[in-house]
Design an enzyme around this catalytic site. Structure first.
Site, mmCIF file in Angstrom:
data_model
loop_
_atom_site.group_PDB
_atom_site.id
_atom_site.type_symbol
_atom_site.label_atom_id
_atom_site.label_comp_id
_atom_site.label_asym_id
_atom_site.label_seq_id
_atom_site.Cartn_x
_atom_site.Cartn_y
_atom_site.Cartn_z
ATOM 1 N N ARG A 111 6.121 0.414 -3.027
ATOM 2 C CA ARG A 111 5.233 0.418 -1.846
ATOM 3 C C ARG A 111 4.529 -0.927 -1.853
ATOM 4 O O ARG A 111 3.524 -1.121 -2.545
ATOM 5 C CB ARG A 111 4.244 1.586 -1.899
ATOM 6 N N HIS A 138 9.381 2.746 6.818
ATOM 7 C CA HIS A 138 9.092 3.874 5.909
ATOM 8 C C HIS A 138 10.296 4.826 5.940
ATOM 9 O O HIS A 138 10.204 5.937 6.474
ATOM 10 C CB HIS A 138 7.808 4.568 6.371
ATOM 11 N N GLN A 141 10.207 8.652 4.760
ATOM 12 C CA GLN A 141 9.485 9.551 5.662
ATOM 13 C C GLN A 141 10.413 10.056 6.767
ATOM 14 O O GLN A 141 10.411 11.244 7.098
ATOM 15 C CB GLN A 141 8.286 8.807 6.286
ATOM 16 N N ASP A 233 1.022 9.072 14.509
ATOM 17 C CA ASP A 233 0.607 8.596 13.193
ATOM 18 C C ASP A 233 -0.779 7.985 13.385
ATOM 19 O O ASP A 233 -1.229 7.765 14.525
ATOM 20 C CB ASP A 233 1.635 7.554 12.681
ATOM 21 N N CYS A 274 3.245 12.106 9.758
ATOM 22 C CA CYS A 274 3.627 11.840 8.358
ATOM 23 C C CYS A 274 2.487 12.093 7.381
ATOM 24 O O CYS A 274 2.733 12.253 6.190
ATOM 25 C CB CYS A 274 4.142 10.410 8.228
ATOM 26 N N ARG A 302 9.766 15.564 1.828
ATOM 27 C CA ARG A 302 9.804 14.261 1.138
ATOM 28 C C ARG A 302 10.446 14.426 -0.232
ATOM 29 O O ARG A 302 11.267 13.624 -0.659
ATOM 30 C CB ARG A 302 8.382 13.692 0.982
HETATM 31 N N1 CP Z 1 3.354 10.005 4.422
HETATM 32 C C1 CP Z 1 3.110 9.250 3.338
HETATM 33 O O1 CP Z 1 3.865 8.335 2.986
HETATM 34 O O2 CP Z 1 1.985 9.617 2.662
HETATM 35 P P1 CP Z 1 1.326 8.856 1.425
HETATM 36 O O3 CP Z 1 0.720 7.582 1.949
HETATM 37 O O4 CP Z 1 0.315 9.808 0.889
HETATM 38 O O5 CP Z 1 2.398 8.539 0.426
HETATM 39 N N1 NVA Z 2 1.405 4.027 9.198
HETATM 40 C C1 NVA Z 2 0.715 4.507 8.028
HETATM 41 C C2 NVA Z 2 1.579 5.477 7.300
HETATM 42 C C3 NVA Z 2 0.966 6.067 6.074
HETATM 43 C C4 NVA Z 2 1.911 6.983 5.338
HETATM 44 C C5 NVA Z 2 0.318 3.341 7.133
HETATM 45 O O1 NVA Z 2 1.109 2.397 7.009
HETATM 46 O O2 NVA Z 2 -0.763 3.376 6.578
#
Ligand code: CP
Ligand code: NVA
Length: 316
Positions: A111, A138, A141, A233, A274, A302
């Site tokens: 990440r 992502h 997801q 989102d 998500c 997930r």
């Molecule tokens: N949806 C998602 O990726 O959640 P987190 O940021 O908690 O991993």
């Molecule tokens: N769009 C959001 C998704 C979190 C899972 C972000 O990038 O923070």
């Protein structure tokens, strides 16, 4: 447990550009089979001894815990690597970090904020790299979301999905995923918050093969009309906190998913997010906590899709 004899073409999964329609469908089938196995207490350890390095620059609840749990369930071991605990935080290059991790672990889930840094990590790693969210994509997801949609609707092709709000990282991969499996997708976002241009073009190209129509509009009502699925989102993704006021002014009230918007969709329309969600901003509580919401299925799935992905990347 059903054994699927396919391998993925790409070493890495940095976005759904790296997966073909056939591969996506295989992952969904295998994930579904892993899910059944877990529920029936038959959970064969498919990757005994495999080690997953988990390189995280941003916080996470679902991604982190589902990858860790998933690797344990497959019989391997995850190692969480917070970026501040690595020499990377003191200036060691991403290239050398990639080379070093490749000596110890079998796969990396990362990440990392900037997608170009993630691409560099994948380029210099000799092991598979999975994107656990970047500023641009992502993919895990969306695999979970496609499984959730399939479970609820018993099909993917020909459905209509409306994305309401920010054309962000999750939206970019949703465009790729929907266009690859034949889901029509309408994105309704304010001007200046559209998904990435080249992703829209790619999705339109894919859509020509699968008969999926891709529409980008600034009108949430037309997007939501007769939709089978409504998705949103957060308006404030990680890394955009300093834009909070400008963003909320751009999105609210027009792009909030509330019961009035849901009424425009089909009667059996499902609501997806998500998570994490900000109730009262991108979605009202009555929608996210109501009968149409499938957000907990998405979160659960997930685990299953990521186990399938790790299995297909590592089994040989
Ligand atoms: N949806 C998602 O990726 O959640 P987190 O940021 O908690 O991993
Ligand atoms: N769009 C959001 C998704 C979190 C899972 C972000 O990038 O923070």
């Amino acid at each position: 447990m059903m054994t699927l004899r396919i391998s993925l073409n790409s070493k890495n999964v940095l976005s759904l550009m790296d997966l073909t329609t056939i591969e996506i469908n295989h992952i969904l089938k295998l994930a579904s089979s892993f899910k059944t196995d877990l529920r029936t207490q038959k959970s064969p350890r498919q990757l005994p001894g495999s080690i997953l390095g988990m390189l995280f620059e941003k916080p996470s609840t679902r991604t982190r815990i589902s990858f860790e749990t998933g690797m344990f369930q497959l019989g391997g071991k995850p190692i969480y690597l917070g970026i501040n605990d690595l020499q990377l935080s003191r200036g060691e290059s991403i290239e050398d970090t990639a080379r070093t991790l490749s000596l110890y672990v079998d796969c990396i889930v990362a990440r990392i904020n900037h997608h170009d840094i993630l691409e560099k990590l994948a380029l210099f790693a000799t092991i598979p790299v999975i994107n656990g969210l970047s500023n641009s994509f992502h993919p895990c997801q969306i695999l979970a979301d496609l499984l959730t949609i399939y479970e609820r609707k018993k099909k993917l092709e020909g459905l209509k999905l409306a994305w309401i709000g920010d054309g962000n990282n999750v939206c970019n991969d949703m465009l790729l995923g929907c266009s690859k499996v034949g889901i029509n997708m309408s994105v309704a976002c304010p001007k200046g918050y559209e998904p990435m241009g080249y992703v829209i073009e790619l999705a339109k190209q894919e859509g020509r093969q699968t008969n999926a129509e891709i529409i980008i509009t600034d009108d949430p009502k037309s997007a939501a009309k007769f939709a089978d699925i409504i998705v949103t989102d957060t308006f404030i993704s990680m890394g955009t906190d300093d834009e909070k006021h400008t963003r909320e002014a751009a999105f609210l009230p027009k792009y909030q998913v509330n019961s009035n918007l849901m009424m425009l969709a089909k009667k059996e329309c499902i609501f997806m997010h998500c998570l994490p969600a900000t109730r009262g901003k991108e979605v009202t509580s009555d929608v996210i906590d109501g009968g149409a919401s499938v957000v907990w299925d998405e979160a659960e799935n997930r685990l299953h899709v990521q186990k399938a992905l790790m299995y297909l990347l590592l089994k040989d």
